[in-house]
Scaffold this motif. Structure first.
Motif, PDB file in Angstrom:
ATOM      1  N   GLY A 122       0.823  -1.192   0.000  1.00 28.39           N
ATOM      2  CA  GLY A 122       0.000   0.000   0.000  1.00 28.39           C
ATOM      3  C   GLY A 122       0.861   1.247   0.000  1.00 28.39           C
ATOM      4  N   GLU A 123       0.250   2.378  -0.286  1.00 31.54           N
ATOM      5  CA  GLU A 123       0.979   3.645  -0.371  1.00 31.54           C
ATOM      6  C   GLU A 123       1.752   3.926   0.911  1.00 31.54           C
ATOM      7  OE1 GLU A 123      -0.524   7.456  -2.487  1.00 31.54           O
ATOM      8  OE2 GLU A 123      -1.062   7.680  -0.370  1.00 31.54           O
ATOM      9  N   SER A 127      -1.374   2.060   5.371  1.00 30.61           N
ATOM     10  CA  SER A 127      -2.727   1.658   5.771  1.00 30.61           C
ATOM     11  C   SER A 127      -2.851   0.142   5.828  1.00 30.61           C
ATOM     12  CB  SER A 127      -3.775   2.224   4.812  1.00 30.61           C
ATOM     13  OG  SER A 127      -3.822   1.457   3.625  1.00 30.61           O
ATOM     14  N   ILE A 128      -3.971  -0.343   6.385  1.00 31.41           N
ATOM     15  CA  ILE A 128      -4.151  -1.794   6.548  1.00 31.41           C
ATOM     16  C   ILE A 128      -5.232  -2.367   5.630  1.00 31.41           C
ATOM     17  CG2 ILE A 128      -3.332  -1.820   8.935  1.00 31.41           C
ATOM     18  CD1 ILE A 128      -6.309  -1.898   9.789  1.00 31.41           C
ATOM     19  N   SER A 129      -5.743  -1.554   4.694  1.00 32.46           N
ATOM     20  CA  SER A 129      -6.837  -2.057   3.841  1.00 32.46           C
ATOM     21  C   SER A 129      -6.327  -2.899   2.679  1.00 32.46           C
ATOM     22  CB  SER A 129      -7.666  -0.891   3.298  1.00 32.46           C
ATOM     23  OG  SER A 129      -6.958  -0.204   2.275  1.00 32.46           O
ATOM     24  N   GLY A 130      -5.149  -2.548   2.155  1.00 28.97           N
ATOM     25  CA  GLY A 130      -4.627  -3.251   0.984  1.00 28.97           C
ATOM     26  C   GLY A 130      -5.079  -2.655  -0.328  1.00 28.97           C
ATOM     27  N   GLU A 131      -6.018  -1.718  -0.296  1.00 30.81           N
ATOM     28  CA  GLU A 131      -6.457  -1.040  -1.518  1.00 30.81           C
ATOM     29  C   GLU A 131      -5.438   0.044  -1.866  1.00 30.81           C
ATOM     30  OE1 GLU A 131     -11.095  -1.047  -1.947  1.00 30.81           O
ATOM     31  OE2 GLU A 131     -10.609  -0.361   0.067  1.00 30.81           O
ATOM     32  N   THR A 132      -5.058   0.116  -3.139  1.00 34.13           N
ATOM     33  CA  THR A 132      -4.020   1.057  -3.543  1.00 34.13           C
ATOM     34  C   THR A 132      -4.541   2.029  -4.588  1.00 34.13           C
ATOM     35  OG1 THR A 132      -3.176  -0.331  -5.341  1.00 34.13           O
ATOM     36  CG2 THR A 132      -2.260  -0.719  -3.149  1.00 34.13           C
ATOM     37  N   ASN A 333       7.632  17.043   1.519  1.00 27.44           N
ATOM     38  CA  ASN A 333       7.593  18.494   1.320  1.00 27.44           C
ATOM     39  C   ASN A 333       8.322  18.916   0.053  1.00 27.44           C
ATOM     40  OD1 ASN A 333       6.136  18.900   3.685  1.00 27.44           O
ATOM     41  ND2 ASN A 333       7.985  19.079   4.948  1.00 27.44           N
ATOM     42  N   THR A 334       9.396  18.203  -0.297  1.00 23.84           N
ATOM     43  CA  THR A 334      10.187  18.551  -1.487  1.00 23.84           C
ATOM     44  C   THR A 334       9.513  18.091  -2.776  1.00 23.84           C
ATOM     45  OG1 THR A 334      12.235  18.360  -0.217  1.00 23.84           O
ATOM     46  CG2 THR A 334      12.442  18.274  -2.615  1.00 23.84           C
ATOM     47  N   VAL A 335       9.057  16.833  -2.793  1.00 21.19           N
ATOM     48  CA  VAL A 335       8.499  16.239  -4.016  1.00 21.19           C
ATOM     49  C   VAL A 335       7.024  16.580  -4.200  1.00 21.19           C
ATOM     50  CG1 VAL A 335       8.072  14.030  -5.209  1.00 21.19           C
ATOM     51  CG2 VAL A 335      10.189  14.374  -3.918  1.00 21.19           C
ATOM     52  N   ASN A 336       6.312  16.763  -3.079  1.00 25.23           N
ATOM     53  CA  ASN A 336       4.876  17.034  -3.087  1.00 25.23           C
ATOM     54  C   ASN A 336       4.109  15.983  -3.905  1.00 25.23           C
ATOM     55  OD1 ASN A 336       2.522  18.425  -2.445  1.00 25.23           O
ATOM     56  ND2 ASN A 336       2.635  19.716  -4.283  1.00 25.23           N
ATOM     57  N   PRO A 337       4.247  14.711  -3.530  1.00 22.31           N
ATOM     58  CA  PRO A 337       3.586  13.644  -4.299  1.00 22.31           C
ATOM     59  C   PRO A 337       2.074  13.653  -4.067  1.00 22.31           C
ATOM     60  CG  PRO A 337       4.519  12.732  -2.306  1.00 22.31           C
ATOM     61  CD  PRO A 337       4.923  14.172  -2.329  1.00 22.31           C
ATOM     62  N   SER A 338       1.358  13.063  -5.015  1.00 25.11           N
ATOM     63  CA  SER A 338      -0.087  12.867  -4.844  1.00 25.11           C
ATOM     64  C   SER A 338      -0.300  11.762  -3.820  1.00 25.11           C
ATOM     65  CB  SER A 338      -0.724  12.470  -6.180  1.00 25.11           C
ATOM     66  OG  SER A 338      -2.070  12.082  -6.008  1.00 25.11           O
ATOM     67  N   ILE A 339      -1.038  12.081  -2.737  1.00 26.21           N
ATOM     68  CA  ILE A 339      -1.225  11.123  -1.640  1.00 26.21           C
ATOM     69  C   ILE A 339      -2.702  10.806  -1.489  1.00 26.21           C
ATOM     70  CG2 ILE A 339      -0.886  10.705   0.831  1.00 26.21           C
ATOM     71  CD1 ILE A 339       1.449  12.624   0.785  1.00 26.21           C
ATOM     72  N   ASP A 340      -2.999   9.526  -1.301  1.00 31.41           N
ATOM     73  CA  ASP A 340      -4.379   9.094  -1.078  1.00 31.41           C
ATOM     74  C   ASP A 340      -4.984   9.884   0.091  1.00 31.41           C
ATOM     75  OD1 ASP A 340      -6.406   7.249   0.419  1.00 31.41           O
ATOM     76  OD2 ASP A 340      -6.268   6.412  -1.597  1.00 31.41           O
TER      77      ASP A 340
END
Length: 601
Positions: A122-123, A127-132, A333-340
């Motif tokens: 997972g991302e 998390s513990i759901s396993g959905e990505t 903070n540097t890369v600013n990735p898209s986060i769930d």
């Protein structure tokens, strides 16, 4: 042809092509969906690779302990020449390939196992759901419409789908235990810090623990002995099986569905005196005084009403978030990735912790380890549910509900905060979905817990089946000897299907019904040989020969076991005696000649 008729026919033809086009499109769409749903590898792998073990040592040295086993690693473990993905494409883009392989991966390859790939996590393994969000969610082989559990979903799926024999993962707040329970396999979380985390991307440094998945307890134990570098020692049985009555009620699966299976197994194996009951809420409240200070620091309205288990869960979540941001906050903070959004809300919804708060969290953790150690000592096992429900449906909002999160975190925080070892053990199905129970031993009691799982597993599966199908336990008119023969035949069938653990269970049932039949012991020894459990095979053959001194198969199997254990002289004696009983036995003759050449060198 009249213009009107031509127009009608043209219109019908046009409609036909439209319908045909829609039909083809629909068929393609359905086919695409089916292909996506039933993928060859169940979506478990992020990348295939091949790390081959070294050649087998020459006799008289014993073969590698994990010979012929395959495994996969979660995409957090470094493999030389590959970038560890950490569940996010931006991480791959901004990081270099590993310069070396993680030591825990290397020791498994050196132990004879073959690594075949890296599996989905997972991302940020958070998390513990396993959905990505960034990759297709791996398909749960045990319940395809349900979530596989996370964070190491791909590793659990690879084992459950029989794609590998075992797999590695990291358990921070349930990353191994949860997917093991949801996919119906065994999942072991080692004592925190007992296995090196070198070459592994950290999630929360003080909570992370190396874990592994397997389908049977023998493989789980063999892998554990290599990872933990354990020397040979006699197995120990638990003297206390402690059921956490209040925590068992956190599960929405009927309590008896779990507790009665454990109770019946413990009574059968260790006697009724081994069973104890504990209210963990009251126990932790008394033994973890720093929780009161933590509660005072949080007291405002509803927070003052939190139960002890929920406070402990809160401690776990705060530690996870704080240490994750310490490790990776600058990169985010540097890369600013898209986060769930679900992960982002956990990372950013609470303010930074003060030094005093961090000190208090660490005090809670230290006191929890002492409390569990005091409760279990060296010979106790704590029993709790792994998760509060069967795996939720894919895409459902259940995993985001406060009730689900509170119950889950309350169960998972016991081992995470204390750093104790824990194993998830499958117990069949409820409502067509996998259910499991968790066994916990004190910090450092990993060998003891692995031994306990191996001892209890067959009995737990047997009693689980009886509770699911109570009619199967009704009194039958056939004799015990006939029942034993039926069990033996079931064992033989399982053996033919290469279901070694099931075969051992059935032969054990036959022995329980009639312990005077040497064939049952000899047959069980054959299954033990397939699993590499050579000492158990040797012991069973010896028992078989005390009952039937002319059992040629028992001599051959004991000879094989002794050869694998490096006891060549005794092995030669067994093969030679087989030839006395059956002079034309080619297998015995070839084995004896081969060993004599080795032994005389």
């Amino acid at each position: 042809m009249q213009p009107k008729r031509r127009h009608v026919l043209a219109s019908r033809a046009s409609n036909l092509w439209v319908l045909l086009g829609l039909g083809i499109a629909g068929a393609l769409l359905i086919t695409k969906k089916l292909k996506k749903r039933v993928r060859e590898d169940f979506g478990a792998f992020i990348e295939k690779l091949l790390l081959l073990p070294p050649p087998q040592p020459s006799p008289p040295k014993a073969p590698h302990p994990l010979t012929a086993l395959s495994f996969a690693v979660s995409d957090l473990f470094d493999v030389k020449g590959y970038v560890s993905g950490f569940g996010h494409p931006e991480w791959i883009r901004t990081h270099e390939a590993a310069a070396s392989t993680s030591p825990v991966v290397s020791v498994l390859v050196e132990g004879g196992a073959t690594c075949v790939g890296k599996t989905v996590v997972g991302e940020f393994a958070f998390s513990i759901s396993g959905e990505t969000k960034h990759y297709d969610t791996p398909t749960n082989p045990a319940a395809p419409a349900r979530i596989p559990g996370g964070s190491c979903s791909g590793a659990a799926v690879a084992v459950a789908a029989n794609l590998v024999d075992f797999a590695l993962g990291i358990d921070t707040v349930g990353g191994v235990r949860v997917p093991a329970g949801y996919c119906g396999v065994l999942g072991f979380r080692s004592s925190q810090g007992i296995v090196s985390n070198a070459g592994i991307i950290p999630v929360s440094s003080s909570l992370d623990a190396v874990g592994w998945f397997a389908r049977d307890p023998n493989t789980l134990r063999r892998v554990g002995h290599v990872i933990l570098q354990l020397p040979f020692a006699a197995q120990r049985n638990p003297r206390q099986i402690i059921l956490a009555d209040d925590y068992l009620h956190l599960s929405k699966v009927p309590v008896d569905r779990i507790s009665q299976v454990v109770i019946k197994s413990a009574e059968k194996l260790f006697g009724r005196q081994a069973l104890k009951h504990e209210n963990l809420e009251k126990y932790f409240e008394a033994k973890v005084p720093s929780l009161k200070e933590f509660c005072r620091g949080k007291a405002n309205g509803d927070d003052a009403k939190l139960t002890t288990s929920m406070l402990l869960a809160n401690v776990m979540q705060l530690l996870q978030r704080h240490e994750f941001l310490q490790n990776h906050g600058d990169w985010i903070n540097t890369v600013n990735p898209s986060i769930d959004p679900a992960v982002y809300s956990q990372l950013c919804k609470t303010p930074e912790l003060t030094d005093e708060e961090i000190e208090n969290l660490n005090a809670v953790r230290n006191q929890m380890r002492v409390a569990i150690g005091s409760l279990l000592k060296d010979d106790g096992i704590l029993v709790i549910p792994t998760m509060p429900s069967v795996p939720p449906k894919l895409g459902s909002k259940e995993t985001m509900s406060e009730d689900y999160k509170n119950r889950s975190s309350s169960l998972l925080c016991v081992a995470s905060i204390s750093g104790c070892c824990q194993v998830t053990v499958p117990l069949g199905k409820h409502d067509k979905c996998p259910v499991s129970v968790s066994l916990i031993a004190r910090h450092g009691g990993d060998r003891f817990l692995l031994d306990t799982v191996q001892k209890m597993y067959a009995s737990l599966q047997e009693n689980s089946s009886l509770i699911i199908n109570p009619k199967s336990s009704s009194i039958n008119t056939i004799s015990q000897e006939e029942s034993a023969e039926i069990a033996k035949e079931k064992g033989n069938q399982a053996f033919k299907e290469k279901q070694w653990q099931k075969a051992i269970g059935m032969y054990s049932e036959a022995i329980k019904l009639n312990d005077k039949n040497g064939t049952y012991y000899s047959n069980r020894a054959a299954a033990y040989l397939e699993l590499g459990s050579y000492r158990q095979a040797e012991a069973d053959c010896t028992k078989a020969l005390t009952l039937d001194k002319k059992n040629i198969k028992a001599y051959l199997r004991r000879g094989t076991a002794r050869e694998m254990l490096g006891n060549f002289k005794e092995a030669i004696d067994d093969f030679s005696y087989s030839l006395v009983l059956e002079p034309n036995n080619k297998r015995a003759a070839l084995s004896a000649d081969r060993l004599r050449k080795v032994f005389l060198q």
